[in-house]
Design an enzyme around this catalytic site. Sequence first.
Site, PDB file in Angstrom:
ATOM      1  N   TYR A 137       0.726  -1.292   0.067  1.00 29.84           N
ATOM      2  CA  TYR A 137       0.048   0.198  -0.046  1.00 29.84           C
ATOM      3  C   TYR A 137       0.729   1.428  -0.051  1.00 29.84           C
ATOM      4  O   TYR A 137       0.444   2.395  -0.374  1.00 29.84           O
ATOM      5  CB  TYR A 137      -0.951  -0.033   1.156  1.00 29.84           C
ATOM      6  CG  TYR A 137      -2.309  -0.653   1.012  1.00 29.84           C
ATOM      7  CD1 TYR A 137      -2.615  -1.152  -0.361  1.00 29.84           C
ATOM      8  CD2 TYR A 137      -3.498  -0.514   1.690  1.00 29.84           C
ATOM      9  CE1 TYR A 137      -3.781  -1.825  -0.664  1.00 29.84           C
ATOM     10  CE2 TYR A 137      -4.630  -0.992   1.701  1.00 29.84           C
ATOM     11  CZ  TYR A 137      -4.930  -1.556   0.405  1.00 29.84           C
ATOM     12  OH  TYR A 137      -5.978  -2.096   0.305  1.00 29.84           O
ATOM     13  N   ASP A 155      -4.291  -9.309   2.791  1.00 30.93           N
ATOM     14  CA  ASP A 155      -5.526  -9.225   1.655  1.00 30.93           C
ATOM     15  C   ASP A 155      -5.677 -10.677   1.064  1.00 30.93           C
ATOM     16  O   ASP A 155      -6.786 -11.261   0.915  1.00 30.93           O
ATOM     17  CB  ASP A 155      -4.769  -8.456   0.497  1.00 30.93           C
ATOM     18  CG  ASP A 155      -5.801  -8.075  -0.557  1.00 30.93           C
ATOM     19  OD1 ASP A 155      -6.841  -8.147  -0.462  1.00 30.93           O
ATOM     20  OD2 ASP A 155      -5.627  -7.262  -1.516  1.00 30.93           O
ATOM     21  N   ASP A 197       2.166 -18.950   3.186  1.00 34.94           N
ATOM     22  CA  ASP A 197       1.793 -19.978   2.156  1.00 34.94           C
ATOM     23  C   ASP A 197       1.282 -21.087   3.247  1.00 34.94           C
ATOM     24  O   ASP A 197       0.386 -21.819   2.865  1.00 34.94           O
ATOM     25  CB  ASP A 197       2.558 -20.326   1.177  1.00 34.94           C
ATOM     26  CG  ASP A 197       4.040 -20.707   1.681  1.00 34.94           C
ATOM     27  OD1 ASP A 197       4.361 -20.447   2.786  1.00 34.94           O
ATOM     28  OD2 ASP A 197       4.812 -21.333   0.985  1.00 34.94           O
TER      29      ASP A 197
END
Length: 422
Positions: A161, A309, A285
Amino acid sequence: MSQHYDKVSVPEEGEAVTLVEEGADELDVPDHPVVPIIYGDGIGVDVGPAAQSVLEAAAQATGRDISWMRVYAGESAREMYGENLPDDTVEAIREHRVAIKGPLTTPVGSGFRSLNVALRKKLDLYTNMRPTYHLEGVPSPVTNPGAMDMVNFRENTEDVYAGIEWEAGTDEVEEVRSFVEDTMGFDDTIHEGPVGIGIKPITEFGTKRLVRKAIDYALENGRDSVTLIHKGNIMKFTEGQFRDWGYEVADEEYGDDVITEDTLWEERDGEQPENTVVVNDRIADNMLQQLLTRTDQYDVLAMPNLNGDYLSDAAGAQIGGLGIAPGANIGDGRILAEPVHGSAPKYAGQDKVNPCAIILSGRIMLEYLGWENAADLVRDAVENTISSGTVTYDLERQIEGGTKVATSEFAEAVVDEIDRLA
């Protein structure tokens, strides 16, 4: 208020939510606050009013009320102000501290990479909070969606961001490449030919205030654990630092209220003391698969922006998708509740889409106000309405024997259920 609101719809009654004392995070909440609302773009014109009616009913059922202040961003702001994000809107939310918005679409060439991100940055709403829980009756792609009951805390101001990047083929990217290869000595890292380069800053300041929010929430809400999600095995000095700084917060600021997973097993044989929070960490992951395989073992997740996200959307899929998933952006003494989904412009004004995500985002807002009984009413009424088979088209096509209703009709059914429960 110094700003003159000639284009903002100012309510005649109601009081601003204020801080108990300047610099503190505790709010002084009147029984009749003014709450700014942005309907948003596309389907916002449908789901915004639906959420208003439900939240107002829950407030009134518990002896309170809300005065709605209509403010504007996106397409509606361009029509009224000639710009996407007017100062009026930002200042209204800044002053009143508690607000809610629908989805926004950033048009090409608007000057903002994202209107949502711009609002978060201007108001320093550094925490994106997404509670993820299953409502009975909502179709899910997993066999046991009820096992999902997590709250995701996603850092909202840095990582990707921060938006520091250079486009392939520009003089600027070649300068950065030269610096990386010639000055810093990474001359065998980047392939030959055009390249885009980006920087993802993760700071101690940004990390620690996010992790504090997550730990504070866990302690205040009786949650057992906070899990730091990172890719520190590869990105050791950004995501690895996120992990290390998160543990520093836990070790140095909370005393016996917070222990690490290592301490839990090395010193306590896995026996967690009552009213404590265990802080642990997982590789990003691996955590994506543990969302499915060990869903019930996690409570609160704290993550840098990009990991957050991915993880929050994956968690949302397990409870029925983004049409259900709520969210809110939180800073110090300030909240802007918002749904996770997009603006779906092709359905705008058709009174057909599911308003649950913004209604449940409003539930977070009510909790933030300290109106837990009103928040519980919203959840129970939404769940009971769905369980009865009264649903919008997206759910009706997935369940047997459901009754398809419009957006506004669904909101009316939820309001009726609130009245019945109250």
